[in-house]
Each structure stands twice: as structure tokens, then as C-alpha cells.
Write an enzyme that holds these catalytic residues in place. Structure first.
Site, PDB file in Angstrom:
ATOM      1  N   SER A  14       0.825  -1.226   0.000  1.00  0.00           N
ATOM      2  CA  SER A  14       0.000   0.000   0.000  1.00  0.00           C
ATOM      3  C   SER A  14       0.849   1.262   0.000  1.00  0.00           C
ATOM      4  O   SER A  14       0.481   2.285   0.599  1.00  0.00           O
ATOM      5  CB  SER A  14      -0.968   0.013   1.193  1.00  0.00           C
ATOM      6  OG  SER A  14      -1.817  -1.111   1.171  1.00  0.00           O
ATOM      7  N   GLU A 150       5.837 -15.384  -2.772  1.00  0.00           N
ATOM      8  CA  GLU A 150       5.007 -15.583  -3.959  1.00  0.00           C
ATOM      9  C   GLU A 150       5.429 -14.710  -5.142  1.00  0.00           C
ATOM     10  O   GLU A 150       5.033 -14.963  -6.280  1.00  0.00           O
ATOM     11  CB  GLU A 150       3.529 -15.338  -3.642  1.00  0.00           C
ATOM     12  CG  GLU A 150       3.208 -13.958  -3.119  1.00  0.00           C
ATOM     13  CD  GLU A 150       3.167 -13.888  -1.605  1.00  0.00           C
ATOM     14  OE1 GLU A 150       2.392 -13.083  -1.074  1.00  0.00           O
ATOM     15  OE2 GLU A 150       3.925 -14.645  -0.947  1.00  0.00           O
ATOM     16  N   PRO A 191      15.360   0.965   6.113  1.00  0.00           N
ATOM     17  CA  PRO A 191      14.414   0.036   5.464  1.00  0.00           C
ATOM     18  C   PRO A 191      14.584   0.020   3.944  1.00  0.00           C
ATOM     19  O   PRO A 191      14.522  -1.046   3.321  1.00  0.00           O
ATOM     20  CB  PRO A 191      13.043   0.586   5.870  1.00  0.00           C
ATOM     21  CG  PRO A 191      13.287   1.282   7.164  1.00  0.00           C
ATOM     22  CD  PRO A 191      14.644   1.906   7.006  1.00  0.00           C
ATOM     23  N   THR A 192      14.828   1.183   3.338  1.00  0.00           N
ATOM     24  CA  THR A 192      15.027   1.241   1.886  1.00  0.00           C
ATOM     25  C   THR A 192      16.330   0.552   1.494  1.00  0.00           C
ATOM     26  O   THR A 192      16.391  -0.179   0.497  1.00  0.00           O
ATOM     27  CB  THR A 192      15.028   2.707   1.411  1.00  0.00           C
ATOM     28  OG1 THR A 192      13.728   3.252   1.602  1.00  0.00           O
ATOM     29  CG2 THR A 192      15.407   2.809  -0.060  1.00  0.00           C
ATOM     30  N   LYS A 224      22.144  10.059   0.463  1.00  0.00           N
ATOM     31  CA  LYS A 224      22.543   8.913   1.288  1.00  0.00           C
ATOM     32  C   LYS A 224      21.972   7.620   0.717  1.00  0.00           C
ATOM     33  O   LYS A 224      22.676   6.603   0.616  1.00  0.00           O
ATOM     34  CB  LYS A 224      22.070   9.132   2.726  1.00  0.00           C
ATOM     35  CG  LYS A 224      22.453   8.005   3.676  1.00  0.00           C
ATOM     36  CD  LYS A 224      21.955   8.308   5.088  1.00  0.00           C
ATOM     37  CE  LYS A 224      22.318   7.187   6.055  1.00  0.00           C
ATOM     38  NZ  LYS A 224      21.816   7.470   7.428  1.00  0.00           N
ATOM     39  N   CYS A 384     -26.069  -0.578 -10.919  1.00  0.00           N
ATOM     40  CA  CYS A 384     -26.161  -2.039 -10.888  1.00  0.00           C
ATOM     41  C   CYS A 384     -27.190  -2.479  -9.827  1.00  0.00           C
ATOM     42  O   CYS A 384     -28.383  -2.384 -10.062  1.00  0.00           O
ATOM     43  CB  CYS A 384     -24.787  -2.659 -10.635  1.00  0.00           C
ATOM     44  SG  CYS A 384     -24.710  -4.428 -11.044  1.00  0.00           S
ATOM     45  N   GLY A 386     -28.000  -0.873  -7.395  1.00  0.00           N
ATOM     46  CA  GLY A 386     -28.762   0.339  -7.121  1.00  0.00           C
ATOM     47  C   GLY A 386     -29.968   0.484  -8.023  1.00  0.00           C
ATOM     48  O   GLY A 386     -30.981   1.075  -7.632  1.00  0.00           O
ATOM     49  N   LEU A 387     -29.884  -0.038  -9.262  1.00  0.00           N
ATOM     50  CA  LEU A 387     -31.060  -0.086 -10.134  1.00  0.00           C
ATOM     51  C   LEU A 387     -32.048  -1.122  -9.625  1.00  0.00           C
ATOM     52  O   LEU A 387     -33.260  -0.885  -9.580  1.00  0.00           O
ATOM     53  CB  LEU A 387     -30.660  -0.409 -11.569  1.00  0.00           C
ATOM     54  CG  LEU A 387     -31.824  -0.619 -12.564  1.00  0.00           C
ATOM     55  CD1 LEU A 387     -31.505  -0.013 -13.926  1.00  0.00           C
ATOM     56  CD2 LEU A 387     -32.161  -2.112 -12.737  1.00  0.00           C
ATOM     57  N   GLN A 388     -31.541  -2.259  -9.231  1.00  0.00           N
ATOM     58  CA  GLN A 388     -32.422  -3.359  -8.823  1.00  0.00           C
ATOM     59  C   GLN A 388     -33.209  -3.025  -7.561  1.00  0.00           C
ATOM     60  O   GLN A 388     -34.396  -3.346  -7.464  1.00  0.00           O
ATOM     61  CB  GLN A 388     -31.587  -4.621  -8.652  1.00  0.00           C
ATOM     62  CG  GLN A 388     -30.948  -5.070  -9.965  1.00  0.00           C
ATOM     63  CD  GLN A 388     -29.976  -6.216  -9.797  1.00  0.00           C
ATOM     64  OE1 GLN A 388     -29.867  -6.810  -8.736  1.00  0.00           O
ATOM     65  NE2 GLN A 388     -29.241  -6.531 -10.859  1.00  0.00           N
ATOM     66  N   HIS A 512     -22.074  -0.012 -14.896  1.00  0.00           N
ATOM     67  CA  HIS A 512     -21.196   0.683 -13.953  1.00  0.00           C
ATOM     68  C   HIS A 512     -20.507   1.839 -14.680  1.00  0.00           C
ATOM     69  O   HIS A 512     -19.337   1.735 -15.065  1.00  0.00           O
ATOM     70  CB  HIS A 512     -20.134  -0.278 -13.415  1.00  0.00           C
ATOM     71  CG  HIS A 512     -20.651  -1.300 -12.460  1.00  0.00           C
ATOM     72  ND1 HIS A 512     -20.596  -1.138 -11.089  1.00  0.00           N
ATOM     73  CD2 HIS A 512     -21.227  -2.505 -12.686  1.00  0.00           C
ATOM     74  CE1 HIS A 512     -21.118  -2.209 -10.503  1.00  0.00           C
ATOM     75  NE2 HIS A 512     -21.505  -3.051 -11.450  1.00  0.00           N
ATOM     76  N   GLU A 514     -19.177   4.386 -13.597  1.00  0.00           N
ATOM     77  CA  GLU A 514     -18.026   4.941 -12.878  1.00  0.00           C
ATOM     78  C   GLU A 514     -16.695   4.447 -13.435  1.00  0.00           C
ATOM     79  O   GLU A 514     -15.666   5.131 -13.316  1.00  0.00           O
ATOM     80  CB  GLU A 514     -18.108   4.602 -11.378  1.00  0.00           C
ATOM     81  CG  GLU A 514     -17.935   3.134 -11.018  1.00  0.00           C
ATOM     82  CD  GLU A 514     -19.230   2.341 -11.004  1.00  0.00           C
ATOM     83  OE1 GLU A 514     -19.260   1.262 -10.381  1.00  0.00           O
ATOM     84  OE2 GLU A 514     -20.203   2.801 -11.630  1.00  0.00           O
TER      85      GLU A 514
END
Length: 548
Positions: A14, A150, A191-192, A224, A384, A386-388, A512, A514
Site C-alpha cells: 500500500s 510468492e 528500510p530502503t 545517502k 447495478c 442500485g437499479l435493482q 457501472h 463509474e
């Protein structure tokens, strides 16, 4: 020959690798280069389509119907290009492909191994997007963190690919956390250093390092890092937190990030034109400084993780900036809405939006939200699901169908106004089997949808299994529901709305929209929904609200 840029991450996840990659893509496109982007994810799922939004955030759907990582949404919004199913692949997809080939006898009895077979398959994905898009530059983000077990086969594939391509054809950008230690009043580079050491131990020397921090990483600290990580001092960049992700491209441009990337790749430093982007960010900051805000309440079920509605939130922000207004977005858990508290929970809403979702949890709360919007004439946008829920609410309270619902939630309901699509009846597998990708929709004239799109035939992206039940379509129409969008064969209801003489702005889409919203070009339905919400807040006719 297509150049390849690989973006890796170190220390923690993240970090914003996707934003860094997307920002570089925007800058290179602004210099006249054709850019294509992709995400390589090391998890074993074939795609994120069956993963919980609480774990993974939203599932972003491409134009050609691939369920992908949410970072592809960032890529599309930043570089303003429609990506394809080749822009996201996982370890699961790689292994699925190899196992299918092995079962078919393609390896002639040989032993299938991580090296060379898995790494070759990964490298083929790097080349496939290059060949199918004719891009000048392909930017590939590697998900996860360097050091993850992984991800090792992907790192090895990148190492091999770089060697095979030769000098000057590829480069690696490593994004790493540079944490601020409050007790010491300084940022720390160790850490880097360790992250780059880990990357180098796997055979890859990064060309550039991007320092992510919530504090400024000054020139001495960057020098550095350059010294200990064996990169040129001018190739360590500071990327501290910005007010908005849309500020990142220019923050990096001010450090000549894109120029140095072009130099390393042997590409011409064409003039950069970021005028449209800067205009957007200037208007965005001006709007955000305004004390007066239009509040839109989003009633969903994954509200603990805003990334579950990332594209919806971004589309609302794009639309607010379009009109020079600050839009406040409040997420409401549909499961908490009841008949007793709906007025209190939705109090002050200038607009109500119900986004997509799956499963019964929170549905009755969403129906209550649609009812409040309809009855109290609050602008409403359904996406979606929201239509239903809007159709179910209208059927119950207006069309005389008590208990109307979707068979997804109540299979034996008296009025199944929402039902499983016929071509989904025999589908048993969950992953990648829904109605996915862009489909055409005929827009009915003289409707709010027609006003928004300004076109008779549009294409929006879908991700659903259930549709409006045609057995009840005429009854809904007779009761006053407007079918404003249909599939070209008239079989599927794509959009519904209420007449303007009944409600100021109430529209729902099975698609959708968006997913196709861009900072400088908001999605039409979101744009007009926000316009109507601003008008309600300011007490004027929506046509008085004009683009900033």
C-alpha cells in the site's frame, strides 16, 4: 522497439506503487508517447473477481470484460486509455495456463518447472501487451513487496526479460518506504537500503528509487540512499504525501522524473503538455477550499473499506470539480438503515447513491434509501444493484406489488421483479462468468439519460447476473417507471428513471458508468447526478448549474 518499465515496491504494501506508475504514464503520454500499463499480481487467484472487497477493494472491469485489480482504474483515469484483459495477470492465471497446456500434452512429456516454464509464461505476458497495443512504452507494476515468497518467480522473470532485451530497453523503478521516526525527529533510510539489498540479491539493480514518506525526504537523505543503494544521486526521487493523488504527476515532474526516465531509455525529450491536467488540479483545489459543500450519501455494504467503492468515489469527485463545487461523500452501511432511523441517517443528503454489490446483507436498507430519495425528491443514482433496489422499491410502493424483490435474495417472492438472466441459469462457476464488459444500450429520447449522454447508442461496462424481469416490465411502465435504456434487441432493461414532472432527478443504470469516468471527462450519469445534487443544495434549478 517498445520500451519496458517495471515498478516494484519495498518495505510495506500500500505504498502507492500504482499511483507512481500511473503518474509516470501520464507524464510520458503528455510528451506524446503511446503508453500502455499492466499489473502483475503474485496471488493464486486467477483474478480478483471472487475476492471479498473487504480484502481487495473494488473489482475493476475492463472494456473487454476482464475482472481486474483496482489499480487498473487508476491507470485508466491517469493515462486516459481503455485497458484490456492483457493488462492484469496473476500467478493463478499463469499456473492455469501452464497446467492446461501440460494436460494437453504441449510439453511432450517433459517436467514442467518454475524455471523456465513459469518465468517464460510471465515474460510472454510482458510481450503480449506490447504486441497487441503497439505501445511506445509499457509500464508494468509488480504487486506485493520485494521479499515476498510468492513474488519471486515474477522478479526472476523481470531479471531474465531485462537481460534478453538488452541495455537501454528496460528500466526498474523501486518504490520504498522512508519512515519518519517521531522520537528521533528524522526519516530513516535503513528500510530502503535493506529493500534494495533484497532486490539486488535477486539479480536486479534498480535504476530509480522513489521515496514514499509522510515527511519530506530532503536532498541529503536522497544522496545517502543513492550512495548505499548504488544508484545515481539524481535518480532518487521524493514522493511525500500530496493533498490529492492527482497532484503526484506534477510533483514528480518538478523533479524531472519523466525526463530522466526518457534519457535512461534513450527516448527523445519531447515537450510535455500537462495543461489540461494542471487545469483540473487547480480547479479541484479551488473547489476543495470552499466552505460550502454538497453532501452525497453512498449507501452500500462494504463501507468499512472505501476502496471497495473507489471508482464511484472518484467519479463523484470528478463531477464535483467539473462544476467547481466541493462534494462531500459519506458512506452509509445499508445494514444499519431501518425504517426507524432512515430519516436520521440520511438527513442532510443532497443526493443519494446506491452502488453495486452482491448478497442479501444490507439490501432492505438500500431499498429504504431509494424510497426516501423517491418520496422526498432527493436526487438519486442507482448503479447495478442500485437499479435493482430502486425497481423493487417502486414495484412495492407504487406499482402494487407487495414484497417485490430479487430472486437473488428471496427466490420464492411473490413478485420477482429482478431475476437471474436466462443465459446465467446453467452457470455454476463463479469466477469470470457474469455479464462482463462493455455492452451497447439504446437511450430513449426525451429522457434524463438522453440529456446526460447526448447520444442514441452508448456503451457502458457491466458486472452482474440479475436483470429486470420482463414479465413485470409493462406493469412497471404503466405505473409510471420510465425505461430509458434498453439493449439493442429490446430484451434487457439497461436504465430506468422517473419522469421530471414527478422527480427532479432519479436515474438508475444496470451498468457501472463509474469505470469510464476520467478527471477531465466525468461519467455522464455521475456528472448530471452531481449537478442535480448541487442544485438541490443551492436551491436552484439544475440547469442553472454550469461547468466551472
Amino acid at each position: 522497439m517498445t520500451k519496458h518499465i517495471f515498478v516494484t515496491g519495498g518495505v510495506v504494501s500500500s505504498l502507492g506503487k500504482g499511483i507512481t506508475a500511473a503518474s509516470l504514464g501520464r507524464l510520458l503520454k503528455a510528451r506524446g508517447y503511446k503508453v500502455m500499463m499492466q499489473k502483475a499480481d503474485p496471488y493464486l487467484n486467477v483474478d480478483p473477481g471472487t475476492m471479498s472487497p473487504f480484502q481487495h477493494g473494488e473489482v475493476f472491469v475492463t472494456e473487454d470484460g476482464k475482472e481486474t485489480d483496482l489499480d487498473l482504474g487508476h491507470y485508466e483515469r491517469f493515462i486516459d486509455e481503455n485497458l484490456t484483459r492483457n493488462s492484469n495477470f496473476t500467478t493463478g492465471l499463469i499456473y492455469q495456463s501452464l497446467i492446461s497446456r501440460e494436460r494437453a500434452g504441449d510439453f511432450l512429456g517433459g517436467t514442467v518447472q518454475v524455471i523456465p516454464h513459469v518465468t517464460n509464461e510471465i515474460k510472454s505476458r510482458f510481450l503480449r501487451i506490447e504486441e497487441q497495443t503497439d505501445a511506445d512504452v509499457v509500464i508494468t507494476e509488480l504487486g506485493g513487496t520485494i521479499g515476498d515468497i510468492e513474488g519471486q518467480s515474477f522478479v526472476e522473470a523481470i531479471r531474465q526479460f531485462r537481460k534478453e532485451k538488452g541495455l537501454g530497453e528496460t528500466l526498474v523503478i523501486h518504490c520504498s518506504l522512508v519512515p519518519y521516526i517521531a522520537a528521533a525527529h528524522e526519516v530513516k533510510t535503513k528500510p530502503t537500503q535493506h529493500s534494495v539489498k533484497e532486490l539486488r540479491s535477486m539479480g536486479i539493480q534498480p535504476d530509480f528509487i522513489v521515496c514514499r514518506s509522510d515527511h519530506e525526504v530532503d536532498a541529503d537523505i536522497r544522496a545517502k540512499i543513492a550512495h548505499f543503494c548504488d544508484v545515481d544521486e539524481g535518480c532518487v526521487f521524493e514522493n511525500s504525501d500530496c493533498a490529492s493523488i492527482y497532484d503526484v504527476p506534477m510533483h514528480l515532474a518538478e523533479q524531472d522524473f519523466d525526463g530522466k526516465v526518457l534519457d535512461r531509455l534513450g527516448l527523445e525529450r519531447r515537450e510535455r503538455d500537462m495543461s489540461a491536467w494542471v487545469s483540473f488540479t487547480d480547479r479541484m483545489h479551488a473547489a476543495n477550499k470552499k466552505a460550502d459543500t454538497t453532501e452525497i450519501k453512498v449507501v452500500g455494504k462494504y463501507t468499512q473499506l472505501p476502496d471497495a467503492y473507489l471508482s464511484v468515489i472518484e467519479a463523484l469527485h470528478h463531477s464535483g470539480v467539473h462544476y467547481g463545487r466541493h462534494v462531500k461523500i459519506t458512506l452509509i452501511d445499508g445494514e444499519e438503515l431501518t425504517a426507524e432511523n432512515v430519516d436520521e441517517m440520511l438527513d442532510g443528503a443532497d443526493g443519494i447513491l446506491v452502488p453495486g454489490g452482491f448478497g442479501q446483507r444490507g439490501v432492505e436498507g438500500k431499498i429504504l434509501a431509494a424510497q426516501k430519495a423517491r418520496v422526498e425528491k432527493i436526487p438519486y443514482l442507482g448503479v447495478c444493484l442500485g437499479l435493482q433496489v430502486a425497481v423493487s422499491e417502486f414495484a412495492r410502493d407504487v406499482a402494487g406489488m407487495p414484497g417485490a424483490n430479487s430472486t437473488e435474495f428471496v427466490p420464492g417472492c411473490s413478485y420477482p421483479v429482478i431475476d437471474l438472466m436466462p443465459d446465467q441459469e446453467d452457470v455454476t462457476e463463479k469466477g469470470g462468468t457474469m455479464r462482463l464488459g462493455a455492452y451497447p444500450c439504446k437511450v430513449a429520447p426525451n429522457t434524463l439519460a438522453a440529456e446526460a449522454y447526448g447520444e442514441e447508442l452508448i456503451y457502458e461496462r457491466h458486472r452482474h447476473r440479475y436483470e429486470v424481469n420482463n414479465a413485470f416490465r409493462q406493469q412497471l411502465i404503466d405505473s409510471g417507471l420510465v425505461i430509458s435504456g434498453l439493449s439493442p434487441d429490446d430484451r434487457l432493461v439497461e436504465m430506468v428513471e422517473l419522469p421530471e414532472d414527478v422527480h427532479p432527478w432519479f436515474v438508475a443504470s444496470q451498468a457501472h458508468p463509474e469505470f469510464k469516468s476520467r478527471p477531465t471527462n466525468p461519467a455522464p450519469l455521475f456528472r448530471e447526478f452531481v449537478r442535480a445534487s448541487i442544485a438541490r443544495h443551492e436551491g436552484v434549478d439544475r440547469h442553472e448549474i454550469c461547468a466551472d
